[in-house]
Each structure stands twice: as structure tokens, then as C-alpha cells.
Design an enzyme around this catalytic site. Structure first.
Site, mmCIF file in Angstrom:
data_model
loop_
_atom_site.group_PDB
_atom_site.id
_atom_site.type_symbol
_atom_site.label_atom_id
_atom_site.label_comp_id
_atom_site.label_asym_id
_atom_site.label_seq_id
_atom_site.Cartn_x
_atom_site.Cartn_y
_atom_site.Cartn_z
ATOM 1 N N LYS A 41 6.451 34.963 0.820
ATOM 2 C CA LYS A 41 7.169 35.053 -0.457
ATOM 3 C C LYS A 41 7.389 33.640 -0.986
ATOM 4 C CE LYS A 41 11.452 34.870 -1.773
ATOM 5 N NZ LYS A 41 11.292 34.199 -3.069
ATOM 6 N N GLU A 76 22.962 16.559 -0.713
ATOM 7 C CA GLU A 76 21.573 16.471 -1.173
ATOM 8 C C GLU A 76 21.540 16.711 -2.683
ATOM 9 O OE1 GLU A 76 18.808 19.677 -0.234
ATOM 10 O OE2 GLU A 76 17.353 18.157 0.364
ATOM 11 N N CYS A 101 12.252 17.000 0.115
ATOM 12 C CA CYS A 101 13.314 17.220 1.106
ATOM 13 C C CYS A 101 13.560 15.998 1.977
ATOM 14 C CB CYS A 101 12.970 18.424 1.967
ATOM 15 S SG CYS A 101 11.327 18.315 2.676
ATOM 16 N N GLU A 121 13.455 25.032 8.012
ATOM 17 C CA GLU A 121 13.106 23.702 7.480
ATOM 18 C C GLU A 121 14.003 23.504 6.267
ATOM 19 O OE1 GLU A 121 10.871 21.804 8.990
ATOM 20 O OE2 GLU A 121 10.021 23.305 10.325
HETATM 21 P P1 NAD Z 1 16.595 27.765 -2.042
HETATM 22 O O1 NAD Z 1 17.159 27.860 -0.692
HETATM 23 O O2 NAD Z 1 17.444 28.130 -3.191
HETATM 24 O O3 NAD Z 1 15.293 28.671 -2.171
HETATM 25 C C1 NAD Z 1 14.228 28.583 -1.238
HETATM 26 C C2 NAD Z 1 13.647 29.948 -1.034
HETATM 27 O O4 NAD Z 1 14.641 30.774 -0.459
HETATM 28 C C3 NAD Z 1 13.201 30.640 -2.318
HETATM 29 O O5 NAD Z 1 12.007 31.356 -2.051
HETATM 30 C C4 NAD Z 1 14.343 31.611 -2.583
HETATM 31 O O6 NAD Z 1 13.904 32.759 -3.270
HETATM 32 C C5 NAD Z 1 14.767 31.975 -1.178
HETATM 33 N N1 NAD Z 1 16.155 32.421 -1.023
HETATM 34 C C6 NAD Z 1 17.236 32.082 -1.749
HETATM 35 N N2 NAD Z 1 18.338 32.693 -1.272
HETATM 36 C C7 NAD Z 1 17.943 33.434 -0.201
HETATM 37 C C8 NAD Z 1 18.611 34.284 0.722
HETATM 38 N N3 NAD Z 1 19.919 34.510 0.652
HETATM 39 N N4 NAD Z 1 17.875 34.878 1.697
HETATM 40 C C9 NAD Z 1 16.551 34.650 1.795
HETATM 41 N N5 NAD Z 1 15.865 33.873 0.941
HETATM 42 C C10 NAD Z 1 16.552 33.264 -0.035
HETATM 43 O O7 NAD Z 1 16.056 26.276 -2.146
HETATM 44 P P2 NAD Z 1 15.272 25.610 -3.335
HETATM 45 O O8 NAD Z 1 16.273 25.150 -4.323
HETATM 46 O O9 NAD Z 1 14.156 26.489 -3.801
HETATM 47 O O10 NAD Z 1 14.567 24.388 -2.597
HETATM 48 C C11 NAD Z 1 15.183 23.187 -2.422
HETATM 49 C C12 NAD Z 1 15.684 23.048 -1.001
HETATM 50 O O11 NAD Z 1 14.606 23.174 -0.082
HETATM 51 C C13 NAD Z 1 16.247 21.666 -0.756
HETATM 52 O O12 NAD Z 1 17.436 21.794 -0.022
HETATM 53 C C14 NAD Z 1 15.186 20.994 0.086
HETATM 54 O O13 NAD Z 1 15.639 19.966 0.908
HETATM 55 C C15 NAD Z 1 14.655 22.130 0.874
HETATM 56 N N6 NAD Z 1 13.325 21.839 1.400
HETATM 57 C C16 NAD Z 1 13.181 21.588 2.731
HETATM 58 C C17 NAD Z 1 11.925 21.265 3.243
HETATM 59 C C18 NAD Z 1 11.736 20.978 4.707
HETATM 60 O O14 NAD Z 1 10.602 21.006 5.167
HETATM 61 N N7 NAD Z 1 12.785 20.722 5.454
HETATM 62 C C19 NAD Z 1 10.829 21.217 2.394
HETATM 63 C C20 NAD Z 1 11.006 21.478 1.058
HETATM 64 C C21 NAD Z 1 12.263 21.804 0.563
#
Ligand code: NAD
Length: 473
Positions: free
Chosen positions: A170, A379, A279, A245
Site C-alpha cells: 500500500k 522532526e 527521513c 522504519e
Molecule cells: P505517515 O506515517 O503519515 O504515513 C506513512 C504511511 O502510513 C502512509 O501510507 C499512510 O497511509 C500510512 N498510515 C497512516 N496512518 C496509519 C495507521 N494508523 N495505520 C497504518 N498505516 C497508516 O508518514 P508520512 O507523513 O507519509 O511520511 C513521513 C514520515 O516517514 C516521516 O516521519 C519520515 O521520517 C518517515 N520516513 C522514514 C523512513 C525510514 O526509512 N526510516 C523513510 C522515509 C520516511
């Protein structure tokens, strides 16, 4: 407008059961560019069961056959390079001049890299009368963010396929198109039905369903720490493997005897890359108080070289934030930094010169940042760099480790030996020395609340493997 009306389930394109869709906005133009039909729980259930059904035959496929298919996928990705680039430019505003290098090259390399590792599944370790064998973990669910859509997908998919796992993926709501192209590619090269399934949907609606489903053996989540915790809670009842991650607030220590100009250039360019939506961005630059003015002068100079603008224009180095919500979040943090008394040396909350629409944020740098400020602790996920000064190297290490996060870090010292001595004391999953860059061989993942998984490198294979011990007489 692009219409994305079908999910990819069991080798077929399938219209979701319910009539529910989302319009997607191009962040540079603020215009609708696509409408995507969303999966409900029933569709996700079908995708998971298809992955379960495909598992026995896919996991029994020879390593050489899996590697052949994965290399064919890489060949096809190369042929569709321009489509993959365009998907990132339109959906997330990544500048066209850098999207290929940032977003597409590494995933192609990764498909081939993990194809080569498929054969490692057949290795058996013998310890006296104990045989240690490897089996695929099973059905894997992937939930990904929007900042590196293809990199995140392939970072999970390639080792999972190599290990013989099947997958339901997804993507983030905002960025489905790169994943869609990948489904077309996997279908075209003949990856068997059910091995890869793709669903589009709202994370908080179908994410918990994926995480808690008893037929899912592993969930790999990349995104915010907030959602990562929700996923882990949802998964707990079925005791599946959870790979997280998550977010970061990575520290970059520059020592007094380092080449200050080179070190600061590296740090500023690192934070501004991908408009700060990375990230592992080195968002806390720790500098010796004695060198503060030299650091500020160089940071101002390097920031001025950034060209913020239309991602379709060749010389733009920074595009917009991927969404209005992200732009507003970043601007709020800049306001907080100013209100807390940090010294704004570059950027701010106004639109960049010459731009009237689009979700842009100016490259922004604060000096005089202290550890109690929200901009130093949380962040931001935008082009905002915090310069924090220190008096002794021990103090710098203490500041670096004073964070709930521990994803990445960096050190720039006089030479590699002195940088290495500092690197060993930083609590983070990675440490970049003397201006080094990403390597596919380097395992990537967090300490503390940055997560518990490891992607990339041969270590990523371990996430997708069950170890079986066979004890002989
Ligand atoms: P987010 O957590 O809002 O969304 C990420 C994904 O999670 C999306 O697909 C979203 O639909 C899904 N999601 C949201 N709420 C959920 C829930 N309750 N249950 C299951 N899935 C859910 O994050 P974002 O704003 O899309 O991305 C930014 C974040 O991602 C930042 O914190 C960044 O640091 C992190 N990130 C981490 C890495 C890594 O490898 N550590 C890499 C890229 C991004």
C-alpha cells in the site's frame, strides 16, 4: 487527468468493491492531476488471500528463477525510466533534473542486487549436528510514505521477492503512480499471480486491517513514528514480525579542525535535498562555538545556491513540499523557531521569490538553536536546518544522543580516524563520515524511536527470512 481505477490483485486489474475515490493534487501547480479508486477491507482481504495462495509455489521456485524474473523487472524499469521519473515529478514535486538520480536509479540497482542474493536462501550452515536453514517468512504487507515512493517500495519488495515471500503493498495516499507502474512491470515480465498485489487506500482505514490480519506474517512499515506505533499495536495480537522504519532528527558533528567550508556545504546540501523531505536528513548541525561565524557565512552562501522552483524547469534544485498539509506543518515550525528566539539566518515563512502558487518553502536555516526548542527536538520534514553550537566534543556527542530518534548521523573531522572515533559514540543506525553518501551495501535503520528494522545491504534479507534449526542425532 489520470484515472487510477483498479487495484492489482492476484495478477488481475480489479475495480474496488466500494465506490470511494481520492483526488490527487500536483503540489507545484495546486491542480488535480489524478483520481484514484480506494480499496476497502474486502479488497485488501482478497489481496492478502491471493498472496497466501501464491506463497507455496513462489517460495518453492528456484533461486535462479526468482533472480531471472527480478533481473527482467530491472530491465523493464530501465525501459520505463522516464515514466517512473514523471510519476515522482507530478505526484510529489521532485525536480525533473534530479528525480532520476534520487528516485529511480537506486531501485533499479536494488532489483539486481537482491536478485544476486536470492541464491543465499539455499545456503545451509552446519554446526556439528545442527543444520541451520532459511525459509521465507511468508506473506508480507508493506505500508509506505510519499517522500521516496519507489525507493521505499523496492527497498522492501526486492529482498522479499529474493527470499521467496509474497506481498501486498500500500503506497502513501499522495503517491500511488510509481507503484502502479511497478505492478504493470511485474505483470508484464510474468511474475506469477498473487506474488505481488497492490492496493490503494487511506492508511488509518486499511492500515490496521493489514497489520492485524492473521494471514499476514510480516508487516513492514515506513512512515511517522506516530503511525508506526499504531501499526505495531494492531499487529501485536497476531505476533507477526513488525519492521518499523520511522522518523529522525539526525545529528551532524563538525569538529573544530575540520575543513569548515566543505563540511558545511555537505550539511546544507544534505538537508535541502528532496526539499528536506528525507527521513535521515542531517537536520541538527553541531558546530564548535569558536567556528560559528565561519559556519554561518558558508551556510548562507550554500543556501543561496539553491534554486527553488517549478520541478519541470531544468535548473530547479528544490521543488515544493509534497502537500499543502506538509507545507503548513513546516511553516508552523519556522514560526515556532522564530518565536523561541532562534536566529533566522536564511529563509523564513514567505513564499520563495518569483513564486505565487505551489506548496513551496524557502530553504531555511536557524543558528543559536538550543536543545529545548521544538525545532531542535521534533522532526520537521522540510528544508529547515538547525545550527547548534558546542564547546567540547564530549558535549557535542551528548547533544547528538539527546534525542528520541536515532536514524542517522554524520561526522566531519580533520581525518577519517578522528571522525571514526566520534562515530562509534553516536547512537544511530548509520553514520556518514567526511562527506560520504548513500551506499546500497550499508544497512539502513534506526535506534530508539526511529524504528527496529534494517533495509538495504545484505542485512535486509534477514527481515524476510525465518531461520529453522534442524537438529540431527
Ligand atoms: P505517515 O506515517 O503519515 O504515513 C506513512 C504511511 O502510513 C502512509 O501510507 C499512510 O497511509 C500510512 N498510515 C497512516 N496512518 C496509519 C495507521 N494508523 N495505520 C497504518 N498505516 C497508516 O508518514 P508520512 O507523513 O507519509 O511520511 C513521513 C514520515 O516517514 C516521516 O516521519 C519520515 O521520517 C518517515 N520516513 C522514514 C523512513 C525510514 O526509512 N526510516 C523513510 C522515509 C520516511
Amino acid at each position: 487527468m489520470q484515472l487510477i481505477e483498479q487495484l492489482y490483485i492476484n495478477g488481475q486489474w480489479q475495480t474496488p468493491a466500494k465506490n470511494n475515490s481520492l483526488t490527487l493534487i500536483n503540489p507545484a501547480t495546486e491542480q488535480v492531476f489524478a483520481r484514484v479508486s480506494l480499496a476497502a477491507e474486502g479488497d485488501v482481504e482478497q489481496a492478502i488471500l491471493a498472496a497466501r495462495q501464491a506463497l507455496p509455489s513462489w517460495s518453492a521456485t528456484s533461486a535462479s528463477e526468482r533472480a531471472r524474473l527480478m533481473n527482467a523487472v530491472a530491465d523493464e524499469m530501465q525501459l520505463r525510466f522516464d515514466d517512473l521519473v514523471a510519476a515522482h515529478v507530478t505526484a510529489m514535486g521532485c525536480p525533473i533534473s534530479i528525480a532520476g538520480a534520487y528516485q529511480v536509479d537506486c531501485p533499479i540497482e536494488a532489483m539486481r542486487y537482491y536478485a544476486d542474493l536470492a541464491a543465499s536462501m539455499d545456503e545451509v550452515e552446519e554446526k556439528g549436528r545442527v543444520l541451520i536453514t532459511k525459509e521465507p517468512v511468508g506473506v508480507c504487507a508493506f505500508i509506505n510514505p510519499w517522500n521516496y515512493p519507489l525507493v521505499q517500495l523496492i527497498g522492501k519488495l526486492a529482498p522479499a521477492l529474493a527470499a521467496g515471500c509474497t506481498v501486498v503493498a500500500k503506497p502513501a495516499e499522495q503517491t500511488p503512480t510509481a507503484d502502479l507502474i511497478m505492478a504493470e512491470i511485474l505483470h508484464k515480465v510474468g511474475v506469477p499471480p498473487g506474488v505481488f498485489n497492490l492496493v490503494f487506500g487511506i492508511g488509518r482505514e486499511i492500515g490496521p486491517f493489514m497489520a492485524s490480519h492473521p494471514e499476514v506474517d510480516l508487516i513492514s512499515f515506513t512512515g511517522s513514528t506516530r503511525a508506526g506505533i499504531e501499526v505495531a499495536k494492531a499487529a501485536a495480537g497476531t505476533v507477526k514480525r513488525v519492521c518499523q522504519e520511522l522518523g529522525g532528527k539526525s545529528a551532524y558533528i563538525i569538529t573544530e579542525d575540520a575543513d569548515i567550508d566543505a563540511a558545511v556545504r555537505y550539511g546544507v546540501e544534505d538537508v535541502m535535498a528532496n526539499s528536506g523531505q528525507t527521513c535521515n536528513a542531517l537536520t541538527r548541525m553541531l558546530v564548535p562555538a569558536s567556528q560559528l561565524q565561519a559556519v554561518i557565512d558558508q551556510a548562507v552562501l550554500v543556501a543561496a545556491e539553491q534554486v527553488v522552483g517549478d520541478p519541470l524547469v531544468d535548473n530547479s534544485s528544490m521543488g515544493p513540499m509534497t502537500s499543502r498539509a506538509q507545507q503548513q506543518k513546516v511553516l508552523k515550525y519556522i514560526e515556532q523557531g522564530i518565536a523561541a528566539g532562534a536566529q533566522l539566518i536564511v529563509g523564513g515563512t514567505e513564499m520563495p521569490e518569483g513564486l505565487e502558487s505551489g506548496y513551496y518553502v524557502k530553504p531555511t536555516i536557524f543558528a543559536g538553536v538550543t536543545g529545548d526548542m521544538s525545532i531542535a527536538r521534533e522532526e520537521i520534514f522540510g528544508p529547515v536546518l538547525c545550527i547548534i553550537s558546542y564547546d567540547t566534543i564530549e558535549q557535542a556527542i551528548e547533544i547528538a544522543n539527546d534525542s528520541i530518534y536515532g536514524l542517522s548521523s554524520a561526522v566531519f573531522a580533520k581525518d577519517k580516524t578522528s571522525a571514526l572515533a566520534i562515530a562509534r559514540q553516536i547512537k544511530a543506525g548509520q553514520c556518514y563520515l567526511q562527506g560520504s553518501y548513500f551506499s546500497i551495501d550499508a544497512p539502513f535503520g534506526g535506534y530508539k524511536q526511529s524504528g527496529n528494522g534494517r533495509e538495504w545491504g545484505s542485512e535486509a534479507m534477514a527481515e524476510y527470512i525465518e531461520i529453522k534449526a534442524i537438529i540431527c542425532t
